[in-house]
Design an enzyme around this catalytic site. Structure first.
Site, PDB file in Angstrom:
ATOM      1  N   GLU A   9       1.947  -0.565  -4.896  1.00  0.00           N
ATOM      2  CA  GLU A   9       0.862   0.578  -5.340  1.00  0.00           C
ATOM      3  C   GLU A   9       1.694   1.806  -5.265  1.00  0.00           C
ATOM      4  O   GLU A   9       2.018   2.258  -4.329  1.00  0.00           O
ATOM      5  CB  GLU A   9      -0.435   0.643  -4.250  1.00  0.00           C
ATOM      6  N   ASP A  44       0.783  -1.328  -0.013  1.00  0.00           N
ATOM      7  CA  ASP A  44       0.152   0.181  -0.008  1.00  0.00           C
ATOM      8  C   ASP A  44       0.963   1.426   0.171  1.00  0.00           C
ATOM      9  O   ASP A  44       1.807   1.386   0.548  1.00  0.00           O
ATOM     10  CB  ASP A  44      -0.786   0.108   1.297  1.00  0.00           C
TER      11      ASP A  44
HETATM   12  C1  GLC Z   1      -4.332   3.102  -0.289  1.00  0.00           C
HETATM   13  C2  GLC Z   1      -5.568   2.383  -0.552  1.00  0.00           C
HETATM   14  C3  GLC Z   1      -6.580   3.348  -0.087  1.00  0.00           C
HETATM   15  C4  GLC Z   1      -6.326   3.989   1.334  1.00  0.00           C
HETATM   16  C5  GLC Z   1      -4.767   4.468   1.316  1.00  0.00           C
HETATM   17  C6  GLC Z   1      -4.167   4.738   2.507  1.00  0.00           C
HETATM   18  O1  GLC Z   1      -4.176   4.031  -1.591  1.00  0.00           O
HETATM   19  O2  GLC Z   1      -5.813   1.798  -1.705  1.00  0.00           O
HETATM   20  O3  GLC Z   1      -7.803   2.608   0.023  1.00  0.00           O
HETATM   21  O4  GLC Z   1      -6.975   4.778   1.651  1.00  0.00           O
HETATM   22  O5  GLC Z   1      -3.963   3.796   0.667  1.00  0.00           O
HETATM   23  O6  GLC Z   1      -3.757   3.525   3.046  1.00  0.00           O
END
Ligand code: GLC
Length: 533
Positions: free
Chosen positions: A261, A209
């Protein structure tokens, strides 16, 4: 499980947004036993892997992305035993499991942050997070101008105890999500044991994440437009973290992977995450942010392939996620038929995505053609909506619980006699239910199943290369060897298909010409397609 077969290179992965997938205990929130009871559905859909969003103990301020204990399961979602049962059940059906790791921030309820709050300025406990003095007289202004992704300053002030100075702590998201300080060796060591905990249990992959934010400029400068180096995005130090993790993954048997991500200014910036010895994959969100345009799709495909090939990685493709407006609504036109056009386009985009080399990430409900829901403001739960004081719409509209069966309470999301689902489902939700679509051979679900099956059985045998052929304005034509062509028509006039036999069309109106808002797969000879289908 099989050995190192690099299964992830061409996998179709299904994102399970756990809270909204299937509720087994009737509290209105999806859970692990609910997921387990639906594994057969995922196998029949034809995906290769699941990515499960966070299920760890958490106050749920950001619906699980605020983790208070990284090595357990929140009782709302089940137990560690339930997780093991999901993993075992998935493996028995040939499905791999990717879990979601949240290393950028913890919950403010994590014992580490509570200890930091108690310990006071200058302590090693505070050194594991980002505590800084404020600016100006009495330190009343935040340390710098960084903003939270959910609106407002990225800093919250902590009054000092008797005789101690006030400090501020950093949270790039909600104030209940304090950022960890990855410059502290203790943080890296702790995360290595978290990684090992889940790898020992047998997970096949990790989704990282907010992977690009872990390293911060230790001088904490103001964020200024046009800075050469962003103070907390894509800094070189993050790559050292993933290098260490990669060594851990590689020391395990089987073929474990991690996908970052990350958001970067361009495809080359993203490709830095997938250099040798780092992550196996990085999410490629370019498509998710682009309008309905053959020229834009062509550019994204070309840039992505050029960038990942330069580092010998495999590309990923994503049309939807739990953070974005659902594809059907994103592609909808204005006017009474808007969503119907959006659905045609979403089906067409799927065919293009599945025809490309690399792996495709499908978000739950895409296979049902679910549109974005306009959740009534009083029912919205996303911290982006709440913290921004309503200036951000929030992401609840793509997270509405899945309709499994029209006739049942909560459309079969929860058992009879349950609490209401955590987000309300619209009246018409049941019309889109799995059970209804399973009975209809022309449904979007039937189309997804067909496309995923052909992708696995036939397209999986194609060469890794793809050529973008010259084509009429508004169209995109992709060719892969041997003998496969995908045509997309984003134009306003019907397009002429290539010479060849139709394998699958996204539209209910196939004819001699390819209608606007549609795509189709063709084979042009070269291999025995029919018998392999
Ligand atoms: C990422 C997740 C999202 C979350 C953010 C903070 O972007 O996909 O849903 O709010 O991280 O952890």
């Amino acid at each position: 499980m099989p050995g190192r077969d690099e299964w992830w290179r061409n996998a179709a992965c299904y994102e399970v947004y756990l809270r909204s997938f299937a509720d087994s205990d009737g509290d209105g929130i999806g859970d692990l036993p609910g997921l387990r009871s639906r594994l057969r559905y995922l196998r029949d859909l034809g995906v290769d892997a699941l990515w499960i969003t966070p299920f760890y103990p958490s106050p749920q301020v950001d619906h699980g992305y605020d983790v208070s204990d990284y090595t357990d399961v929140d009782p709302r979602f089940g137990t560690l035993g339930d997780f093991d049962a999901v993993l075992e059940g998935a493996h028995q059906m040939g499905l791999r499991v990717i879990i979601d790791l949240v290393p950028n921030h913890t919950s403010a309820q994590h014992t580490g942050f509570r200890a930091a709050m108690a310990a006071g300025p200058g302590s090693p406990e505070r050194g594991r997070y980002h505590f800084r003095p404020g600016q100006g007289r009495g330190g009343l202004r935040p340390p710098n101008n960084w903003r939270s992704a959910f609106g407002g300053p990225a800093w919250t002030r902590v009054p000092g105890a008797e005789g101690q100075a006030d400090e501020w702590y950093l949270h790039l998201h909600h104030q209940e999500q304090p950022d960890l300080n990855w410059a502290s060796p203790a943080v890296g060591d702790e995360f290595e044991s978290v990684l090992r905990f889940w790898l020992d249990r047998g997970v096949d992959g990790l989704r990282i994440d907010v992977a690009m934010c872990l390293a911060k400029d230790p001088r904490y400068p103001d964020l200024r437009r046009g800075d050469d180096r962003h103070p907390y995005h894509n800094r070189p130090e993050v790559h050292e973290i993933y290098g260490r993790w990669r060594a851990v993954l590689d020391s395990y048997p089987g073929d474990r992977m991690m996908i970052a991500e990350a958001v970067a200014p361009d495809a080359a910036g993203l490709a830095r995450y997938v250099r040798a010895g780092e992550c196996h994959q990085v999410f490629n969100f370019a498509w998710l942010e682009t309008r309905w345009s053959a020229a834009d799709f062509r550019r994204i495909i070309k840039d992505t392939l050029d960038a990942v090939r330069a580092v010998n990685a495999s590309p990923t493709w994503v049309l939807a996620s739990h953070d974005a407006v659902r594809t059907v609504s994103r592609y909808a036109t204005s006017g009474p038929n808007g969503n119907a056009v959006g659905l045609e386009r979403a089906r067409a985009a799927l065919l293009v995505m599945l025809s490309l080399p690399g792996s495709a990430y499908v978000f739950q409900g895409e296979e049902l053609g679910l549109p974005q829901v306009d959740v009534p403001p009083s029912a919205r739960r996303d911290p982006a909506w709440v913290q921004s004081g309503g200036s951000m719409p929030g992401r609840d509209g793509c997270r509405v619980p899945i309709p499994w069966n029209k006739g049942e309470q909560s459309c079969g999301f929860s058992p009879a006699g349950s609490s209401a689902p955590w987000l309300p489902q619209p009246q018409s939700w049941g019309e889109l239910s799995v059970a209804d679509q399973e009975r209809d051979s022309s449904s979007t679900l039937a189309f997804y199943r067909k496309a995923l099956r052909i992708r696995r059985t036939v397209l999986g045998g194609l060469d890794d290369g793809v050529v973008i052929l010259p084509s009429a304005p508004g169209t995109l034509v992709l060719a892969r060897d041997p003998g496969f062509i995908c045509v997309l028509n984003c134009g306003s006039r019907p397009a002429r298909p290539p010479a060849g036999d139709l394998i699958l069309s996204s539209t209910h109106r196939p004819g001699s010409l390819l209608p606007p808002n549609s795509a189709a797969w063709f084979h042009t000879g070269g291999t025995n397609w029919v018998s392999r289908r």
